[in-house]
Scaffold this active site. Sequence first.
Site, PDB file in Angstrom:
ATOM      1  CE  LYS A  13      61.650  54.866  76.463  1.00  0.00           C
ATOM      2  NZ  LYS A  13      61.704  56.129  76.804  1.00  0.00           N
ATOM      3  NE  ARG A  14      54.741  48.235  70.996  1.00  0.00           N
ATOM      4  CZ  ARG A  14      54.772  47.184  70.193  1.00  0.00           C
ATOM      5  NH1 ARG A  14      54.141  46.104  70.526  1.00  0.00           N
ATOM      6  NH2 ARG A  14      55.444  47.227  69.046  1.00  0.00           N
TER       7      ARG A  14
END
Length: 487
Positions: A255-256
């Site tokens: 997600k980062r």
Amino acid sequence: MAENIRVRFAPSPTGFPHIGNIRTAFFNWLFARSNGGKFIVRVEDTDQERLVPGAVDAILDGLVWLGIDWDEGPRVDGPFGPYLQSERLDLYRQAADRLIAQGNAYRCYCTRERLAEVREVQQKEKRSIGYDRHCKSLTKEQCQDLDAAGAPSVVRFAMPGSGTTEVNDLIRGQVEWQNELVDDFVLLKSDGFPTYHLAVVVDDHLMEISHVLRAEEWLSSTPRHLQLYRAFDYPPPRFGHLPMILGPDRSKLSKRHGATSIMEYRDAGYLPEALKNFMVLLGWSLDDQTDVMPLDVIIKNFSLERVGKPAAIFDLERLGWMNGIYIRQLAPTELAAQMLPFLERDLPAELLPVDWEYFLRIVPLIQERLKLLSESAQITSYFFEDRLDYSAANLVQKGMDAESAVTALQRAGHALIGIDTFEAETIEQALRATAVELEFKPREFFGTLREAITARSATPSLFEVMAVLGKDRVLARFSAAAKQVSS
Ligand code: GLU
């Protein structure tokens, strides 16, 4: 290709589809479309504990949004259905029974506790981890007794204890595994559901899949699958394992790095065509240099020979750049239609509905600057607002005082009031003449006007913006700004 090409995308609905899943779907789709083959979607929903409600629809909706259509599968059906594994349980049970009868599989009654103990000992003794084949030697009678006593059991595959399993992977080339390192894996769980390994082989065979193109993480499962094909005496499909996708820092994509559910890309304002172009470069290339390619060029040229082995790097910035290119390629009317839902989502309710004809004149002005459709409201709001939120420092530019700013605004208003054809060119002439006449520095004069008209420092050409806004709005903004400076 003379062969009957049939490929599948086989998502597990254990989460929302991310870019890695969809890249797999897209490569399969491209392979089918470029070879006149069939693209099948099959939902692998056999892990009942990990099912995520809504995930199947999210996956299918994501494909629809991207324009990745499927020839067979949920919602469209087809001659090899059902395409949900949870509706095919009998087939897997029959297959497991057949393997037991042939001596290729056996029932295992080991408890969780026993399996944990075995693992612990293996770890302590630094031996390879895996099932110790304890139940393999149970006789039929012993199994019957255990069944009668209600002991839960799973079905395990009897891996050959020696030899090797080989695959000539379409992407990774020749790969070989020692059979003794693959343990007797589970085929059927105690709840009667198959494991992925059994279901995938049964279905790929029954659905006549010719090529299995999937993520590299499944490569290590391939010897199990090949052994199953051998035990069933099914001809195996060709395998191709797509390269991993990593973040720009070369760590696992997360997600980062902006790798979230595919629908979030839609909501963030990426165009499906841009996302597809971006995705195809996550592993494939036309010639190592071309970035931007229309879909028909991709389909025409797509081949597994040009899918690379090295991990592909997912770079969100590059996607933004690519999206900007696709946005600029749209006809303004098409772009307006794509932007409208975002305006409706993000503009304050009192500014809606948007006047379509007016909006059509705004779009060409911002088309060059727009990177994401989700910026639509932000980039155009000053065209719609009645009252702008001025910065005092910008209205009275450096080098000016309040009086000269008011003069600039008033005289600009006078200069424009008499213009009949309110167009960028005539506006520019009139205002430049005013600046000269009043001996204003253009930077200061137009700086003040820009703030009055847009309340922004970076905008498209000021004269074009004024022409689109129209005389009434422009004059009203000049007076509102002048009023604020003198108050
Ligand atoms: N259900 C597996 C997945 O979630 C499919 C793997 C395969 O394509 O064999 O990716």
